[in-house]
Design a protein around this motif. Structure first.
Motif, PDB file in Angstrom:
ATOM      1  N   LEU A   1       0.793  -1.228   0.000  1.00  0.00           N
ATOM      2  CA  LEU A   1       0.000   0.000   0.000  1.00  0.00           C
ATOM      3  C   LEU A   1       0.829   1.283   0.000  1.00  0.00           C
ATOM      4  O   LEU A   1       0.513   2.212  -0.762  1.00  0.00           O
ATOM      5  CB  LEU A   1      -0.974  -0.005   1.183  1.00  0.00           C
ATOM      6  CG  LEU A   1      -2.168  -0.958   1.027  1.00  0.00           C
ATOM      7  CD1 LEU A   1      -2.980  -1.006   2.310  1.00  0.00           C
ATOM      8  CD2 LEU A   1      -3.049  -0.517  -0.138  1.00  0.00           C
ATOM      9  N   PRO A   2       1.880   1.402   0.821  1.00  0.00           N
ATOM     10  CA  PRO A   2       2.625   2.673   0.820  1.00  0.00           C
ATOM     11  C   PRO A   2       3.196   3.030  -0.552  1.00  0.00           C
ATOM     12  O   PRO A   2       3.133   4.190  -0.977  1.00  0.00           O
ATOM     13  CB  PRO A   2       3.748   2.426   1.836  1.00  0.00           C
ATOM     14  CG  PRO A   2       3.230   1.341   2.719  1.00  0.00           C
ATOM     15  CD  PRO A   2       2.406   0.464   1.842  1.00  0.00           C
ATOM     16  N   TYR A   3       3.735   2.040  -1.249  1.00  0.00           N
ATOM     17  CA  TYR A   3       4.357   2.294  -2.544  1.00  0.00           C
ATOM     18  C   TYR A   3       3.296   2.498  -3.632  1.00  0.00           C
ATOM     19  O   TYR A   3       3.432   3.378  -4.486  1.00  0.00           O
ATOM     20  CB  TYR A   3       5.291   1.138  -2.912  1.00  0.00           C
ATOM     21  CG  TYR A   3       6.271   0.809  -1.817  1.00  0.00           C
ATOM     22  CD1 TYR A   3       7.333   1.668  -1.530  1.00  0.00           C
ATOM     23  CD2 TYR A   3       6.120  -0.338  -1.034  1.00  0.00           C
ATOM     24  CE1 TYR A   3       8.226   1.385  -0.509  1.00  0.00           C
ATOM     25  CE2 TYR A   3       7.011  -0.626  -0.010  1.00  0.00           C
ATOM     26  CZ  TYR A   3       8.049   0.236   0.259  1.00  0.00           C
ATOM     27  OH  TYR A   3       8.917  -0.038   1.268  1.00  0.00           O
ATOM     28  N   THR A   4       2.251   1.686  -3.574  1.00  0.00           N
ATOM     29  CA  THR A   4       1.190   1.782  -4.585  1.00  0.00           C
ATOM     30  C   THR A   4       0.465   3.113  -4.497  1.00  0.00           C
ATOM     31  O   THR A   4       0.216   3.770  -5.515  1.00  0.00           O
ATOM     32  CB  THR A   4       0.190   0.623  -4.408  1.00  0.00           C
ATOM     33  OG1 THR A   4       0.878  -0.618  -4.488  1.00  0.00           O
ATOM     34  CG2 THR A   4      -0.883   0.674  -5.489  1.00  0.00           C
ATOM     35  N   THR A   5       0.117   3.529  -3.286  1.00  0.00           N
ATOM     36  CA  THR A   5      -0.613   4.793  -3.126  1.00  0.00           C
ATOM     37  C   THR A   5       0.235   5.990  -3.534  1.00  0.00           C
ATOM     38  O   THR A   5      -0.270   6.934  -4.150  1.00  0.00           O
ATOM     39  CB  THR A   5      -1.102   4.964  -1.680  1.00  0.00           C
ATOM     40  OG1 THR A   5       0.016   4.853  -0.777  1.00  0.00           O
ATOM     41  CG2 THR A   5      -2.133   3.923  -1.326  1.00  0.00           C
TER      42      THR A   5
END
Length: 409
Positions: free
Chosen positions: A68-72
């Motif tokens: 999630l941190p990288y995708t968002t």
């Protein structure tokens, strides 16, 4: 508090369309993911991540918390938006602003900021302050020194303006966008690009607003109004294919599927009414089958079969009438000319393989044209029930029968 989307296929489909809005391919997204996460990439790591994300986008696997941190950040969306498959939108902390950058001491963040295509560095925010204004206000000397050392800005260059006595020739190496696009972007985008209409259609689908769908001619593409029975000019519908719209239809409810699978009339530039099906119905069918929506796919396939059969019957009758007209117009025995007459008849039969558009016409009198133009549907998928595969076979047989009328060229 927000509700998670429990259907992994919907989450995967929404994530895929969001990725394609920012990246040309899933592979490029995976490369950016690894560069952000590890600072470097190699082909093997990209292959592994690509394989994992392919499973996520198909709904076979779930997106992991660690993703999630990288995708968002890469997609500039919130985790709520992704995990709700686009139903929930909230502000995101990773949204770049002059204010936040001026506070930061992260060189990697500065570099991403300076590479932005929208030239955010050159513009002030809603408070009429630039990133330099804020950096000086916050005494972020590291950032100011970074801008100077990387030659993004300079405050002294006496070779140009210093001799005039007004300044020491301060400047920036960051080039502004072409002035022709300033204050004209939105008017020109609305007038000349169909993308805004398509995105509004996708939003209307989510809200089940059929009045807006009708108002926006949701099933049509502008070039369909150029389609004529003569087959000229050549039109290209594939260049306007929008996967976001296709996903929105494929994942929608029965009412929306019913709407987009119906035949509709398009009046062309010659004021002729022509019957079409949604030009990307093939993609919708294949997408629905990937996501296990077999009932919806069955409806679309059956309607496509019916449409193809009507096109075949219409075309057969017109070819026969054209042939008989030519035969009767000759004032001598044509018994030995049947092949030649049929060849002449079929000369006006055109089939566009890129767009699957068929057209035919003949001239029963001077200045009079009789004919038609429509699109025909062909679809393939390795997914679906035995019934679906049987229907797809029938659909493609009707398609092949129409193409076969053209004969050998």
């Amino acid at each position: 508090m927000f509700t998670l989307e429990k259907d992994d296929c919907k989450v995967g489909a929404y994530l895929r369309q969001t990725i394609y809005q920012k990246y040309d391919s899933i592979r490029k997204f995976c490369r950016a993911y690894l560069e952000l996460k590890d600072g470097s990439t190699n082909d093997e790591e990209i292959r592994k991540l690509l394989n994992r994300f392919s499973q996520i986008l198909k709904g076979v696997k779930r997106l992991q918390i660690d993703d999630l941190p990288y995708t968002t950040e890469l997609l500039e969306v919130s985790c709520e938006e992704i995990l709700s498959a686009g139903k929930v939108h909230v502000p995101i902390s990773s949204h770049m602003t002059n204010y936040d950058i001026a506070f930061s001491h992260d060189r990697e963040l500065w570099e991403r900021y300076m590479k932005r295509e929208d030239k955010l560095f050159l513009n002030c925010d809603e408070y009429c302050k630039s990133v330099i204004d804020y950096a000086l206000e916050f005494k972020n000397y590291d950032f100011i020194k970074y801008l100077i050392s990387e030659k993004f800005i300079w405050f002294v260059d006496i070779s140009k303006w210093g001799y005039w006595g007004f300044t020491y020739g301060a400047g920036t190496s960051v080039e502004r966008r072409e002035i022709g696009y300033i204050d004209t972007h939105t008017p020109l985008e609305i007038q000349y690009q169909d993308e805004l209409r398509i995105k509004t259609i996708a939003l209307a689908i989510e809200n089940e607003d059929f009045d807006i769908l009708d108002l926006l001619l949701a099933r049509e593409m502008p070039k369909m109004h150029q389609a004529s029975m003569t087959g000229y000019p050549d039109i290209n519908l594939q260049e306007r294919k929008n996967m976001e719209l296709i996903h929105a239809i494929a994942l929608s409810n029965d009412q929306i599927i019913n709407y987009f699978s119906q035949e509709f009339i398009v009046k062309n530039q010659q004021k002729e009414d022509n019957t079409f099906l949604f030009p990307y119905l093939t993609d919708v069918i294949e997408e629905m089958l990937i996501n296990g929506k077999t009932d919806s796919a069955e409806l679309c396939i059956r309607r496509a079969i019916s449409h193809n059969k009507k096109a075949f019957e219409t075309l057969t009758k017109l070819i026969k009438k054209s042939y008989e007209f030519q035969k009767e117009s000759l004032e001598f025995d044509t018994a030995d000319m049947e092949d030649y007459l049929m060849q002449q008849t079929l000369y006006n039969f055109r089939f566009d393989t890129n767009n699957n558009i068929v057209s035919f016409f003949y001239n029963p009198a001077k200045y009079e044209h009789v004919g038609f133009v429509t699109n025909i549907i062909h679809a393939e998928s390795k997914y679906g029930t035995p019934l679906i595969k049987e229907l797809l076979q029938e659909l493609n047989e009707t398609f092949d029968k129409i193409v076969a009328l053209k004969g050998d060229e």
